[in-house]
Design a protein around this motif. Structure first.
Motif, PDB file in Angstrom:
ATOM      1  N   ILE A 149       0.808  -1.424   0.035  1.00  0.00           N
ATOM      2  CA  ILE A 149       0.254  -0.464  -0.360  1.00  0.00           C
ATOM      3  C   ILE A 149       1.188   0.788   0.108  1.00  0.00           C
ATOM      4  N   LEU A 150       2.290   1.528   0.860  1.00  0.00           N
ATOM      5  CA  LEU A 150       2.386   2.846   1.182  1.00  0.00           C
ATOM      6  C   LEU A 150       3.643   2.737  -0.138  1.00  0.00           C
ATOM      7  N   GLN A 151       3.597   1.641  -0.846  1.00  0.00           N
ATOM      8  CA  GLN A 151       4.704   1.890  -2.593  1.00  0.00           C
ATOM      9  C   GLN A 151       3.811   2.159  -3.714  1.00  0.00           C
ATOM     10  N   LEU A 152       2.111   1.499  -3.375  1.00  0.00           N
ATOM     11  CA  LEU A 152       1.190   2.611  -3.928  1.00  0.00           C
ATOM     12  C   LEU A 152       0.935   3.583  -3.700  1.00  0.00           C
ATOM     13  N   LEU A 153       0.885   4.187  -2.715  1.00  0.00           N
ATOM     14  CA  LEU A 153       0.892   5.573  -2.352  1.00  0.00           C
ATOM     15  C   LEU A 153       1.982   6.678  -2.692  1.00  0.00           C
ATOM     16  N   ARG A 154       2.899   5.997  -2.922  1.00  0.00           N
ATOM     17  CA  ARG A 154       4.147   7.146  -3.208  1.00  0.00           C
ATOM     18  C   ARG A 154       4.049   6.831  -5.022  1.00  0.00           C
ATOM     19  N   THR A 155       3.770   6.212  -5.751  1.00  0.00           N
ATOM     20  CA  THR A 155       3.485   5.536  -6.916  1.00  0.00           C
ATOM     21  C   THR A 155       3.412   7.395  -8.374  1.00  0.00           C
ATOM     22  N   ARG A 156       3.783   7.611  -8.339  1.00  0.00           N
ATOM     23  CA  ARG A 156       3.360   9.028  -8.761  1.00  0.00           C
ATOM     24  C   ARG A 156       2.335   8.470  -9.435  1.00  0.00           C
ATOM     25  N   ALA A 157       3.038   7.481 -10.656  1.00  0.00           N
ATOM     26  CA  ALA A 157       2.452   6.738 -12.049  1.00  0.00           C
ATOM     27  C   ALA A 157       0.817   6.770 -11.943  1.00  0.00           C
ATOM     28  N   VAL A 158       0.814   6.576 -10.265  1.00  0.00           N
ATOM     29  CA  VAL A 158      -0.684   6.261 -10.808  1.00  0.00           C
ATOM     30  C   VAL A 158      -1.524   6.383  -9.147  1.00  0.00           C
ATOM     31  N   ARG A 159      -1.133   7.810  -8.982  1.00  0.00           N
ATOM     32  CA  ARG A 159      -1.949   9.077  -7.870  1.00  0.00           C
ATOM     33  C   ARG A 159      -2.987   8.869  -8.546  1.00  0.00           C
ATOM     34  N   TRP A 160      -3.240   9.582 -10.173  1.00  0.00           N
ATOM     35  CA  TRP A 160      -5.377   9.939 -10.187  1.00  0.00           C
ATOM     36  C   TRP A 160      -5.557   9.053  -9.603  1.00  0.00           C
ATOM     37  N   GLN A 161      -5.345   7.924 -10.535  1.00  0.00           N
ATOM     38  CA  GLN A 161      -6.174   6.381  -9.934  1.00  0.00           C
ATOM     39  C   GLN A 161      -6.162   6.408  -8.638  1.00  0.00           C
ATOM     40  N   VAL A 162      -5.532   5.866  -7.165  1.00  0.00           N
ATOM     41  CA  VAL A 162      -5.736   6.086  -6.568  1.00  0.00           C
ATOM     42  C   VAL A 162      -6.662   7.134  -5.623  1.00  0.00           C
ATOM     43  N   ILE A 163      -6.973   8.526  -6.189  1.00  0.00           N
ATOM     44  CA  ILE A 163      -7.848   9.429  -5.712  1.00  0.00           C
ATOM     45  C   ILE A 163      -8.645   9.148  -6.112  1.00  0.00           C
ATOM     46  N   THR A 164      -9.640   8.543  -7.686  1.00  0.00           N
ATOM     47  CA  THR A 164     -10.522   8.506  -8.142  1.00  0.00           C
ATOM     48  C   THR A 164     -10.857   7.324  -7.036  1.00  0.00           C
ATOM     49  N   VAL A 165     -10.333   6.321  -7.127  1.00  0.00           N
ATOM     50  CA  VAL A 165     -10.987   5.463  -6.687  1.00  0.00           C
ATOM     51  C   VAL A 165     -11.221   6.072  -4.988  1.00  0.00           C
ATOM     52  N   VAL A 166     -10.333   6.021  -4.423  1.00  0.00           N
ATOM     53  CA  VAL A 166     -10.648   7.051  -2.548  1.00  0.00           C
ATOM     54  C   VAL A 166     -12.391   7.638  -3.589  1.00  0.00           C
ATOM     55  N   VAL A 167     -12.167   8.600  -4.123  1.00  0.00           N
ATOM     56  CA  VAL A 167     -13.426   9.135  -4.271  1.00  0.00           C
ATOM     57  C   VAL A 167     -15.128   8.757  -4.525  1.00  0.00           C
ATOM     58  N   THR A 168     -14.850   7.692  -5.598  1.00  0.00           N
ATOM     59  CA  THR A 168     -15.912   7.176  -5.578  1.00  0.00           C
ATOM     60  C   THR A 168     -16.514   6.069  -4.730  1.00  0.00           C
ATOM     61  N   GLN A 205       6.473   6.338 -16.433  1.00  0.00           N
ATOM     62  CA  GLN A 205       5.367   5.469 -16.134  1.00  0.00           C
ATOM     63  C   GLN A 205       5.493   3.640 -16.118  1.00  0.00           C
ATOM     64  N   GLU A 206       6.252   3.221 -16.891  1.00  0.00           N
ATOM     65  CA  GLU A 206       6.652   1.917 -16.494  1.00  0.00           C
ATOM     66  C   GLU A 206       7.830   1.625 -15.785  1.00  0.00           C
ATOM     67  N   MET A 207       8.552   2.767 -15.859  1.00  0.00           N
ATOM     68  CA  MET A 207       9.586   2.863 -15.114  1.00  0.00           C
ATOM     69  C   MET A 207       9.092   2.463 -13.842  1.00  0.00           C
ATOM     70  N   ASN A 208       8.514   3.363 -13.268  1.00  0.00           N
ATOM     71  CA  ASN A 208       7.582   3.875 -11.624  1.00  0.00           C
ATOM     72  C   ASN A 208       6.901   2.950 -11.663  1.00  0.00           C
ATOM     73  N   HIS A 209       5.629   1.839 -12.597  1.00  0.00           N
ATOM     74  CA  HIS A 209       5.130   1.409 -11.731  1.00  0.00           C
ATOM     75  C   HIS A 209       6.183   0.027 -11.043  1.00  0.00           C
ATOM     76  N   TYR A 210       7.103  -0.078 -11.287  1.00  0.00           N
ATOM     77  CA  TYR A 210       7.855  -1.021 -11.066  1.00  0.00           C
ATOM     78  C   TYR A 210      10.029  -0.945 -10.969  1.00  0.00           C
ATOM     79  N   ALA A 211      10.274  -1.391 -10.298  1.00  0.00           N
ATOM     80  CA  ALA A 211      10.877  -0.927  -9.473  1.00  0.00           C
ATOM     81  C   ALA A 211      11.842  -2.423  -9.828  1.00  0.00           C
ATOM     82  N   GLY A 212      13.660  -2.511 -10.701  1.00  0.00           N
ATOM     83  CA  GLY A 212      14.175  -3.863 -10.937  1.00  0.00           C
ATOM     84  C   GLY A 212      14.814  -3.512 -11.887  1.00  0.00           C
ATOM     85  N   GLU A 213      15.191  -4.460 -12.453  1.00  0.00           N
ATOM     86  CA  GLU A 213      16.386  -4.165 -13.432  1.00  0.00           C
ATOM     87  C   GLU A 213      15.515  -4.473 -15.209  1.00  0.00           C
TER      88      GLU A 213
END
Length: 508
Positions: A254-273, A475-483
């Protein structure tokens, strides 16, 4: 696109999950008088005197509202459960909570323990909290994108059917009697047993099998079963393309998701709905229904039968939404549903305020109640669950549903806690508060929500990229960390390891 397996999986999954949530919302209404009498008799037998009115009210309030506390617990624990056991197995294991709760509540009268009823309610809440996250997750992952919205609405449809069933079984001719009210809670076992008997014969989510378990052969078989065709190479490649974007399938917290800039508005929209889903005032409508019907001149003994019309309208509206969601889209139904609720809340406020001066206004109030229920079920009643499944990639979805479930149950508890004070202070004008919430939700969604109809998960992420102020590459880089690896290398590694029936770590 509607294969037999897809239909059976959605109906069975919903019958043992969201149906029970709706059923437990309404099942306590009919036997309320008898349950309070049982509380008083138990108290008197134990302590030698009757319980005072304030204590009885407190016990009953706890019995009703603790369901939401259990739901919050279920929403919090669902993420590790679906990660470890999978979507289908989570639904199956969740029946342990349902059966345990049913036995506790149905045997409470025989045992002379109202604590068993309260404990059963909180355990039933845990079941609901898990199912309202695991079921939409499962349905969104087994359905083709062309019918993902319609299949997702099955959750809302069965919630409405559950509410209606609770109203029907609570009639005096069935279980709405002093000696029969425990059967209302014992009936919970039936949907659970049906789900346990059928769901094991259906596959797990193919996306879960491919992206998280790395089992290509089982994923292909699952796709073939749910899609009803032998050639599923296109669907497998679509999921593999998502896996190449993700770079790894480690479940996001959850903390990683909230920190991910690429899904910020998706999270806000889910909270609002999800917040508006609970705070829009439908629970207040149920509170006022009997009073409004009484003011309209309907006899007290016939009100339970007239109340069935609200459950019937709710179910029909949810079915209608499921039929048209893939034609009209999520956005018009959701915004339009909240917009219509604003209009009818305003009319209802005027009608309730003036109904003692004009003889026909109580009938307008009845119409407004039915219209508000229909408006809610057309869009806001089910689409928030669909959007939560559509907004996020595979590894983000459990955390997203946990956030959505937490907001859902906290809002549910807040309504139950605060509404009596709002109603006491504002009287009939309390509905203007809900009208304001619906208006704010509709306005936000009008400016922020993109249409997700018939789009892949990656295309939906692209629609939010500009608002999140990230390029697609970022966005693709921010979604997931890794090589990062080349797509050719990943597919080669994935294919070679899948042939051996096991996938090496770190490939996807």
């Amino acid at each position: 696109n509607w294969s037999v397996s897809l239909i059976v999986a959605s109906l069975t999954g919903a019958f043992g999950s969201s149906f029970l949530y709706g059923y437990n919302l309404s099942v306590v209404n009919a036997p309320a008088v008898y349950i309070k009498k049982f509380y008083n008799e138990t108290w008197e037998r134990r302590y030698g005197f009757s319980v005072d009115e304030s204590t009885l009210t407190l016990l009953w309030s706890i019995t009703v509202s603790i369901f939401a506390i259990g739901g919050l617990v279920g929403a919090i624990i669902v993420t590790p459960i679906v990660k470890f056991f999978g979507r289908k197995c989570t639904l199956l294991l969740n029946n342990v909570f349902a059966v345990t709760a049913a036995l506790l509540m149905s045997l409470s009268l025989l045992a002379g323990s109202f604590e068993m009823l309260i404990l059963g309610r909180i355990i039933m809440g845990v079941d609901a909290g898990i199912s309202l996250s695991a079921l939409p997750m499962y349905l969104s992952e087994i359905s083709p994108k062309e019918i993902r919205g319609s299949l997702g609405q099955v959750t809302a449809i069965f919630i409405c059917i559950g509410v209606f069933t609770g109203q029907v079984l609570g009639l005096p001719e069935i279980f709405g009697q002093e000696s029969r009210w425990p059967y209302l809670f014992g009936a919970i076992i039936v949907p659970s047993l049906i789900q346990v008997m059928i769901l094991p014969f259906l596959p797990e989510s193919p996306r879960y099998l491919l992206l998280e378990k790395h089992n290509t052969s089982k994923a292909e078989k699952a796709f073939q079963t749910f899609l009803g065709k032998d050639d599923v190479s296109h669907e497998v490649e679509e999921v593999l393309a998502e896996s190449r974007v993700q770079r790894n399938t480690k479940i996001v917290s959850i903390l990683q998701l909230l920190r991910t800039r690429a899904v910020r508005w998706q999270v806000i929209t889910v909270v609002v709905t999800m917040g508006c889903y609970q705070l829009c005032g439908l629970n207040a409508i149920w509170y006022y229904t009997n009073n409004i019907f009484s003011e309209a001149g309907i006899k007290h003994e016939t009100i339970p039968y007239v109340t069935l019309s609200t459950g019937a309208v709710e179910t029909l509206a949810a079915v209608f939404s499921g039929l048209v969601i893939e034609r009209l889209g999520r956005r018009p139904l959701l915004i339009g549903g909240f917009g219509l609720m604003v209009v009818f809340f305003a009319v209802l406020t005027v009608s309730l305020t003036l109904q003692k001066t004009v003889h026909w206004l109580p009938y307008l109030s009845i119409f407004c109640i039915l219209a508000i229920i229909a408006s809610f079920c057309i869009g806001p009643g089910g689409i928030p669950f669909v959007l939560t499944g559509e907004f996020f990639q595979q590894s983000q979805r459990p955390a997203a549903f946990m956030i959505a479930g937490t907001v859902n149950w906290l809002s549910n508890f807040a309504v139950g806690l605060l509404f009596p004070f709002i109603q006491s202070g504002l009287q009939t004008y309390c509905f203007l508060v809900f009208a304001a919430i619906c208006f704010a939700g509709a306005t936000y969604l009008f400016f922020v929500l993109p249409e997700t109809k018939n789009k892949t998960f990656h295309e939906i992420s692209q629609a939010f990229a500009k608002r999140n102020k990230v390029s697609l590459e970022m966005q693709e880089m921010n979604h997931y960390a890794g090589e990062r690896k080349s797509s050719a290398e990943q597919e080669s590694n994935f294919t070679s390891s899948a042939d051996n029936g096991d996938t090496k770590k770190g490939i996807v």
